[in-house]
Design an enzyme around this catalytic site. Structure first.
Site, PDB file in Angstrom:
ATOM      1  N   GLU A 127       0.832  -1.203   0.000  1.00 43.09           N
ATOM      2  CA  GLU A 127       0.000   0.000   0.000  1.00 43.09           C
ATOM      3  C   GLU A 127       0.871   1.260   0.000  1.00 43.09           C
ATOM      4  O   GLU A 127       0.525   2.269  -0.614  1.00 43.09           O
ATOM      5  CB  GLU A 127      -0.941   0.011   1.211  1.00 43.09           C
ATOM      6  CG  GLU A 127      -2.082  -0.987   1.109  1.00 43.09           C
ATOM      7  CD  GLU A 127      -3.057  -0.654  -0.027  1.00 43.09           C
ATOM      8  OE1 GLU A 127      -2.613  -0.585  -1.193  1.00 43.09           O
ATOM      9  OE2 GLU A 127      -4.252  -0.494   0.245  1.00 43.09           O
ATOM     10  N   THR A 131      -5.130   7.123  -5.719  1.00 44.71           N
ATOM     11  CA  THR A 131      -5.209   7.232  -4.253  1.00 44.71           C
ATOM     12  C   THR A 131      -4.209   8.274  -3.750  1.00 44.71           C
ATOM     13  O   THR A 131      -4.533   9.080  -2.874  1.00 44.71           O
ATOM     14  CB  THR A 131      -4.936   5.858  -3.603  1.00 44.71           C
ATOM     15  OG1 THR A 131      -5.862   4.931  -4.157  1.00 44.71           O
ATOM     16  CG2 THR A 131      -5.112   5.910  -2.101  1.00 44.71           C
TER      17      THR A 131
HETATM   18  N1  LIG Z   1      -0.299  -5.500  -8.519  1.00 41.44           N
HETATM   19  C1  LIG Z   1      -0.826  -4.277  -8.554  1.00 41.44           C
HETATM   20  N2  LIG Z   1      -2.157  -4.105  -8.487  1.00 41.44           N
HETATM   21  C2  LIG Z   1      -2.716  -2.876  -8.531  1.00 41.44           C
HETATM   22  N3  LIG Z   1      -2.014  -1.727  -8.614  1.00 41.44           N
HETATM   23  C3  LIG Z   1      -0.670  -1.842  -8.671  1.00 41.44           C
HETATM   24  C4  LIG Z   1      -0.036  -3.105  -8.641  1.00 41.44           C
HETATM   25  N4  LIG Z   1       1.289  -2.891  -8.687  1.00 41.44           N
HETATM   26  C5  LIG Z   1       1.477  -1.562  -8.768  1.00 41.44           C
HETATM   27  N5  LIG Z   1       0.300  -0.916  -8.766  1.00 41.44           N
HETATM   28  C6  LIG Z   1       0.117   0.552  -8.824  1.00 41.44           C
HETATM   29  O1  LIG Z   1      -0.719   0.982  -7.731  1.00 41.44           O
HETATM   30  C7  LIG Z   1      -1.553   2.055  -8.175  1.00 41.44           C
HETATM   31  C8  LIG Z   1      -3.017   1.671  -7.936  1.00 41.44           C
HETATM   32  O2  LIG Z   1      -3.293   1.810  -6.613  1.00 41.44           O
HETATM   33  P1  LIG Z   1      -4.447   2.782  -6.115  1.00 41.44           P
HETATM   34  O3  LIG Z   1      -4.351   4.110  -6.796  1.00 41.44           O
HETATM   35  O4  LIG Z   1      -4.404   2.717  -4.629  1.00 41.44           O
HETATM   36  O5  LIG Z   1      -5.737   2.043  -6.701  1.00 41.44           O
HETATM   37  P2  LIG Z   1      -6.851   1.265  -5.942  1.00 41.44           P
HETATM   38  O6  LIG Z   1      -7.690   2.334  -5.328  1.00 41.44           O
HETATM   39  O7  LIG Z   1      -7.637   0.549  -6.985  1.00 41.44           O
HETATM   40  O8  LIG Z   1      -6.157   0.383  -4.977  1.00 41.44           O
HETATM   41  C9  LIG Z   1      -1.304   2.278  -9.629  1.00 41.44           C
HETATM   42  O9  LIG Z   1      -0.388   3.351  -9.751  1.00 41.44           O
HETATM   43  C10 LIG Z   1      -0.647   0.977 -10.078  1.00 41.44           C
HETATM   44  O10 LIG Z   1       0.250   1.146 -11.151  1.00 41.44           O
HETATM   45  N1  LIG Z   2      -8.158   5.080   3.366  1.00 45.86           N
HETATM   46  C1  LIG Z   2      -7.633   5.127   2.027  1.00 45.86           C
HETATM   47  C2  LIG Z   2      -8.303   4.043   1.218  1.00 45.86           C
HETATM   48  C3  LIG Z   2      -7.855   3.970  -0.213  1.00 45.86           C
HETATM   49  O1  LIG Z   2      -8.611   2.949  -0.846  1.00 45.86           O
HETATM   50  P1  LIG Z   2      -8.417   2.631  -2.401  1.00 45.86           P
HETATM   51  O2  LIG Z   2      -9.340   1.485  -2.674  1.00 45.86           O
HETATM   52  O3  LIG Z   2      -8.783   3.876  -3.125  1.00 45.86           O
HETATM   53  O4  LIG Z   2      -6.975   2.248  -2.589  1.00 45.86           O
HETATM   54  C4  LIG Z   2      -7.947   6.501   1.428  1.00 45.86           C
HETATM   55  O5  LIG Z   2      -9.088   6.920   1.543  1.00 45.86           O
HETATM   56  O6  LIG Z   2      -7.041   7.140   0.884  1.00 45.86           O
END
Ligand SMILES: Nc1ncnc2c1ncn2[C@@H]1O[C@H](COP(=O)(O)OP(=O)(O)O)[C@@H](O)[C@H]1O
Ligand SMILES: N[C@@H](CCOP(=O)(O)O)C(=O)O
Length: 308
Positions: free
Chosen positions: A128, A180
């Site tokens: 994360e 995020t």
């Molecule tokens: N295995 C993976 N699965 C999902 N996202 C990944 C992975 N590896 C790296 N990333 C990176 O993490 C980011 C996505 O995470 P985030 O923005 O938190 O999306 P979500 O809200 O769907 O979790 C993107 O920049 C993506 O390139």
């Molecule tokens: N508490 C975090 C949760 C992010 O969740 P995601 O599914 O968007 O990765 C935030 O609110 O930033």
């Protein structure tokens, strides 16, 4: 055992008022992850999906978690992971958390269950951190524990498993990009005591409603006076979708994770399906493609579907 396949669920973090502390696993969508223990110390990540995610271990959330576990145990073994991702990255449905939690869970099974759930959370949080810059556990906790979880603390890790009410979840993912990391940057660093008190009331009410299966209390508590007013500006038609969902009978809902997905909770499947149709048509009207999911709270979290 040398090979396992996992089904890793999407998660709705925050549950509107519980920023960074509340989260819930759902049945759909989910990722599929296949793990193999290698005799050599390499980490191999392969994606069988069309998202173009990095396969270099240090750039992939699953890879970084496996590197940390390998380093911690000073392992001579490596891992091969094949990821079939269905949870769209950047959706707000815990796509990064699924890969991070799945990696910690999968490695743990292959290593003979050396890790406690708290230790899996510890390693998964590195994933994360890679995705969003912050070691938040509100998505990975429900993924690993199942159902609805409360992150009482991440340092030390203290996770509380809550009740899993028998509710339907409708989620819509409009095709607009909200990372995020960006959705965290725009938040205010300070809040007033007045809004903090209001938010504590909502969080306490929500947890009490979840534990007591008090659906009207859950509905009244799904209210966010701190984060939603800022983040909802990034989500087209957010207010309209929320208002129409409540008119159709939703208990309540709001932004899923950091958005752009929006989720709603309903007691009846028919209500959840009507909300799904409405969400789709609102985005079709403004020519934004969207994906809609009607699901239920998933009390089990990550599931092993095959062991060889
Ligand atoms: N295995 C993976 N699965 C999902 N996202 C990944 C992975 N590896 C790296 N990333 C990176 O993490 C980011 C996505 O995470 P985030 O923005 O938190 O999306 P979500 O809200 O769907 O979790 C993107 O920049 C993506 O390139
Ligand atoms: N508490 C975090 C949760 C992010 O969740 P995601 O599914 O968007 O990765 C935030 O609110 O930033």
């Amino acid at each position: 055992m040398k090979k396992i396949k996992l089904k890793v669920p999407a998660t709705v973090a925050n549950l509107v008022c519980g920023f960074d502390i509340l989260g819930m696993a759902v049945h759909d969508p989910y990722d599929e992850m296949e793990f193999r223990l290698l005799e050599t110390p390499e980490i191999i990540i392969k994606h069988i999906d069309a998202f173009g995610l990095p396969e270099e271990p240090s750039g992939n959330v699953a890879g970084i978690v496996l590197l940390k576990i390998q380093e911690y145990f000073n392992l001579k073994n490596g891992f091969e992971v094949i990821i079939r991702k269905h949870i769209k990255p950047g959706s707000g449905l815990g796509s990064s958390a699924a890969s991070a939690a799945g990696a910690a869970f999968g490695a743990n099974v292959l290593l003979g269950n050396k890790l406690s759930k708290e230790e899996m959370i510890y390693f998964a949080m590195f994933g994360e951190e890679l995705a969003s810059g912050v070691r938040h556990a509100d998505n990975i906790a429900p993924c690993i524990y199942g159902g609805i979880t409360l992150v009482k603390s991440t340092h030390p890790i203290d996770i509380v498993s809550l009740n899993s009410p028998d509710l339907f979840v409708t989620a819509v993912h409009p095709q607009v990009e909200v990372k995020t990391s960006d959705a965290r940057q725009i938040l205010k660093k300070n809040i007033t005591l007045k809004s903090a008190v209001e938010q504590w009331g909502n969080i306490a009410g929500l947890v009490a409603g979840i534990q007591k299966n008090d659906f009207p209390l859950i509905g009244r508590s799904l209210n966010d006076v701190i984060i939603e007013p800022i983040r909802s500006i990034l989500i087209p038609k957010f207010d309209e979708i929320k208002a129409k969902s409540l008119q159709l009978g939703a208990l309540g809902g709001g932004i899923s994770g950091s958005g752009p997905s929006i989720f709603m909770l309903s007691e009846q499947k028919e209500t959840a399906e009507k909300i799904a149709e409405m969400m789709k048509s609102v985005y079709t009207e403004i020519e934004i493609e969207s994906f809609v999911y009607v699901s239920k709270i998933n009390p089990s979290g990550i599931q092993i579907v095959e062991e060889v």
